[in-house]
Design a protein around this motif. Structure first.
Motif, PDB file in Angstrom:
ATOM      1  N   GLY A  44     115.438 110.893  -7.160  1.00  0.00           N
ATOM      2  CA  GLY A  44     116.132 109.621  -7.000  1.00  0.00           C
ATOM      3  C   GLY A  44     117.634 109.808  -7.079  1.00  0.00           C
ATOM      4  O   GLY A  44     118.179 110.849  -6.702  1.00  0.00           O
ATOM      5  N   LYS A  45     118.320 108.796  -7.586  1.00  0.00           N
ATOM      6  CA  LYS A  45     119.775 108.879  -7.689  1.00  0.00           C
ATOM      7  C   LYS A  45     120.242 108.301  -9.007  1.00  0.00           C
ATOM      8  O   LYS A  45     119.563 107.481  -9.632  1.00  0.00           O
ATOM      9  CB  LYS A  45     120.439 108.146  -6.534  1.00  0.00           C
ATOM     10  CG  LYS A  45     120.163 106.647  -6.468  1.00  0.00           C
ATOM     11  CD  LYS A  45     120.849 106.036  -5.250  1.00  0.00           C
ATOM     12  CE  LYS A  45     120.582 104.542  -5.154  1.00  0.00           C
ATOM     13  NZ  LYS A  45     121.265 103.934  -3.991  1.00  0.00           N
ATOM     14  N   TYR A  96     123.631 108.307  -2.346  1.00  0.00           N
ATOM     15  CA  TYR A  96     122.493 109.028  -1.801  1.00  0.00           C
ATOM     16  C   TYR A  96     121.522 109.419  -2.915  1.00  0.00           C
ATOM     17  O   TYR A  96     121.934 109.662  -4.052  1.00  0.00           O
ATOM     18  CB  TYR A  96     122.942 110.307  -1.084  1.00  0.00           C
ATOM     19  CG  TYR A  96     123.789 110.087   0.136  1.00  0.00           C
ATOM     20  CD1 TYR A  96     123.223 110.046   1.412  1.00  0.00           C
ATOM     21  CD2 TYR A  96     125.171 109.935   0.024  1.00  0.00           C
ATOM     22  CE1 TYR A  96     124.005 109.858   2.540  1.00  0.00           C
ATOM     23  CE2 TYR A  96     125.965 109.746   1.139  1.00  0.00           C
ATOM     24  CZ  TYR A  96     125.377 109.707   2.395  1.00  0.00           C
ATOM     25  OH  TYR A  96     126.162 109.515   3.507  1.00  0.00           O
ATOM     26  N   THR A  97     120.264 109.492  -2.550  1.00  0.00           N
ATOM     27  CA  THR A  97     119.292 110.071  -3.475  1.00  0.00           C
ATOM     28  C   THR A  97     119.299 111.588  -3.308  1.00  0.00           C
ATOM     29  O   THR A  97     119.774 112.124  -2.294  1.00  0.00           O
ATOM     30  CB  THR A  97     117.861 109.559  -3.195  1.00  0.00           C
ATOM     31  OG1 THR A  97     117.479 109.961  -1.864  1.00  0.00           O
ATOM     32  CG2 THR A  97     117.792 108.044  -3.325  1.00  0.00           C
ATOM     33  N   GLU A  98     118.766 112.292  -4.298  1.00  0.00           N
ATOM     34  CA  GLU A  98     118.635 113.743  -4.187  1.00  0.00           C
ATOM     35  C   GLU A  98     117.745 114.101  -3.003  1.00  0.00           C
ATOM     36  O   GLU A  98     118.035 115.047  -2.250  1.00  0.00           O
ATOM     37  CB  GLU A  98     118.070 114.306  -5.486  1.00  0.00           C
ATOM     38  CG  GLU A  98     118.998 114.139  -6.676  1.00  0.00           C
ATOM     39  CD  GLU A  98     118.333 114.464  -7.998  1.00  0.00           C
ATOM     40  OE1 GLU A  98     117.139 114.832  -7.996  1.00  0.00           O
ATOM     41  OE2 GLU A  98     119.009 114.353  -9.048  1.00  0.00           O
ATOM     42  N   ALA A  99     116.662 113.340  -2.828  1.00  0.00           N
ATOM     43  CA  ALA A  99     115.734 113.621  -1.730  1.00  0.00           C
ATOM     44  C   ALA A  99     116.411 113.456  -0.374  1.00  0.00           C
ATOM     45  O   ALA A  99     116.234 114.283   0.538  1.00  0.00           O
ATOM     46  CB  ALA A  99     114.519 112.706  -1.835  1.00  0.00           C
ATOM     47  N   ALA A 100     117.191 112.387  -0.208  1.00  0.00           N
ATOM     48  CA  ALA A 100     117.857 112.129   1.078  1.00  0.00           C
ATOM     49  C   ALA A 100     118.915 113.184   1.373  1.00  0.00           C
ATOM     50  O   ALA A 100     119.033 113.656   2.515  1.00  0.00           O
ATOM     51  CB  ALA A 100     118.477 110.737   1.073  1.00  0.00           C
ATOM     52  N   ALA A 127     111.112 112.913   2.624  1.00  0.00           N
ATOM     53  CA  ALA A 127     111.968 112.643   1.467  1.00  0.00           C
ATOM     54  C   ALA A 127     111.278 111.638   0.554  1.00  0.00           C
ATOM     55  O   ALA A 127     111.051 110.493   0.938  1.00  0.00           O
ATOM     56  CB  ALA A 127     113.321 112.105   1.916  1.00  0.00           C
ATOM     57  N   GLU A 187     112.012 109.604  -2.395  1.00  0.00           N
ATOM     58  CA  GLU A 187     113.272 109.223  -3.034  1.00  0.00           C
ATOM     59  C   GLU A 187     113.074 108.540  -4.388  1.00  0.00           C
ATOM     60  O   GLU A 187     113.728 107.547  -4.697  1.00  0.00           O
ATOM     61  CB  GLU A 187     114.068 108.327  -2.087  1.00  0.00           C
ATOM     62  CG  GLU A 187     114.426 109.026  -0.774  1.00  0.00           C
ATOM     63  CD  GLU A 187     115.287 108.168   0.117  1.00  0.00           C
ATOM     64  OE1 GLU A 187     116.506 108.086  -0.148  1.00  0.00           O
ATOM     65  OE2 GLU A 187     114.742 107.551   1.055  1.00  0.00           O
ATOM     66  N   THR A 188     112.214 109.082  -5.182  1.00  0.00           N
ATOM     67  CA  THR A 188     112.011 108.599  -6.555  1.00  0.00           C
ATOM     68  C   THR A 188     111.917 109.799  -7.483  1.00  0.00           C
ATOM     69  O   THR A 188     111.734 110.925  -7.039  1.00  0.00           O
ATOM     70  CB  THR A 188     110.725 107.759  -6.681  1.00  0.00           C
ATOM     71  OG1 THR A 188     109.605 108.566  -6.278  1.00  0.00           O
ATOM     72  CG2 THR A 188     110.781 106.524  -5.808  1.00  0.00           C
ATOM     73  N   SER A 244     109.073 113.144 -10.820  1.00  0.00           N
ATOM     74  CA  SER A 244     109.184 113.682  -9.464  1.00  0.00           C
ATOM     75  C   SER A 244     107.858 114.293  -9.012  1.00  0.00           C
ATOM     76  O   SER A 244     107.405 114.060  -7.883  1.00  0.00           O
ATOM     77  CB  SER A 244     110.293 114.739  -9.410  1.00  0.00           C
ATOM     78  OG  SER A 244     111.560 114.160  -9.658  1.00  0.00           O
TER      79      SER A 244
END
Length: 230
Positions: free
Chosen positions: A106-107, A113-117, A135, A137-138, A145
């Motif tokens: 997530g972020k 931005y999220t880490e995944a994005a 992605a 994103e959570t 994760s």
């Protein structure tokens, strides 16, 4: 005939008995404490050895997906720790280990931005097709994760994953993934700050030893801002 024994002798002997009992209890308590400390040290040392052993494993067995554990990013640009993980995931994808790469994370408050994005964008720029990247994103820590990834994979009929993170993080992520129902193994990064120096390696092993023991005891995460600032 008078007895040769003094009437005061017996009480004197009895008065020594409680002190002897207390002394005996103290000895046993000391032994129990020493035994518990030794068992604790053996448990910690054994866990540290397992963290080190799994950190050395590179398992490139084909899987349904390559899962990249998130780390810090700055306005969409992965930190050096995260970049090392993404680079390793890209290498695994190019080697044909899995047809899908999953970025997760997530972020923080205030992030755009999220880490995944940010991880997905990095991989796209590196040549991985966008439709081969998922992605998730959570997730604000390793456990959340992994659980989010397990749910996303399950919804898509995927059940096996090769996990990419720092070497010392491997055993804990693998343990959590298997607890979440995934068939999981690890191929950690061999570059980046986590492996630069002996000091960083020792710190990583010590941190992960404590975090894994905490997870096994409570089944809660113990990341303590694991990715913050990385």
């Amino acid at each position: 005939m008078k007895s040769g024994f003094s009437r005061t002798a017996a009480p004197a002997a009895n008065s020594r008995h409680p002190r002897g009992l207390v002394s005996s209890i103290s000895v046993w308590m000391a032994r129990l404490i020493v035994g518990a400390v030794l068992m604790g040290l053996i448990l910690v040392a054994g866990t540290a050895v397992r963290v080190w052993q799994v950190a050395r494993i590179d398992n490139y067995t084909p899987a349904d997906a390559i899962v990249v554990l998130g780390a810090a990013q700055y306005s969409g640009t992965p930190s050096s720790v995260f970049e090392a993980r993404l680079y390793q995931a890209g290498r695994l994808y190019e080697a044909g280990v899995a047809p899908m790469v999953i970025t997760v994370g997530g972020k923080q408050e205030g992030d755009l931005y999220t880490e995944a994005a940010s991880g997905k964008r990095y991989l796209e720029n590196a040549g991985v097709p966008s439709d081969h990247i998922l992605a998730v994103e959570t997730g604000s820590d390793t456990l959340r994760s992994i659980e989010a990834v397990a749910d996303a994979m399950g919804a898509r009929g995927m059940s096996s994953a090769v996990l990419v993170s720092d070497p010392w993080h491997s055993l804990r992520t693998r343990t959590m993934a298997r607890d979440a129902g995934l068939r999981a193994w690890t191929a950690p990064t061999r570059t980046g700050p986590a492996v630069y120096t002996r000091e960083s390696q020792f710190h990583g092993i010590a941190r992960e030893t404590g975090a894994l023991l905490w997870y096994q005891l409570t089944h809660f995460s113990a990341d303590f801002s694991y990715t913050a600032g990385q």
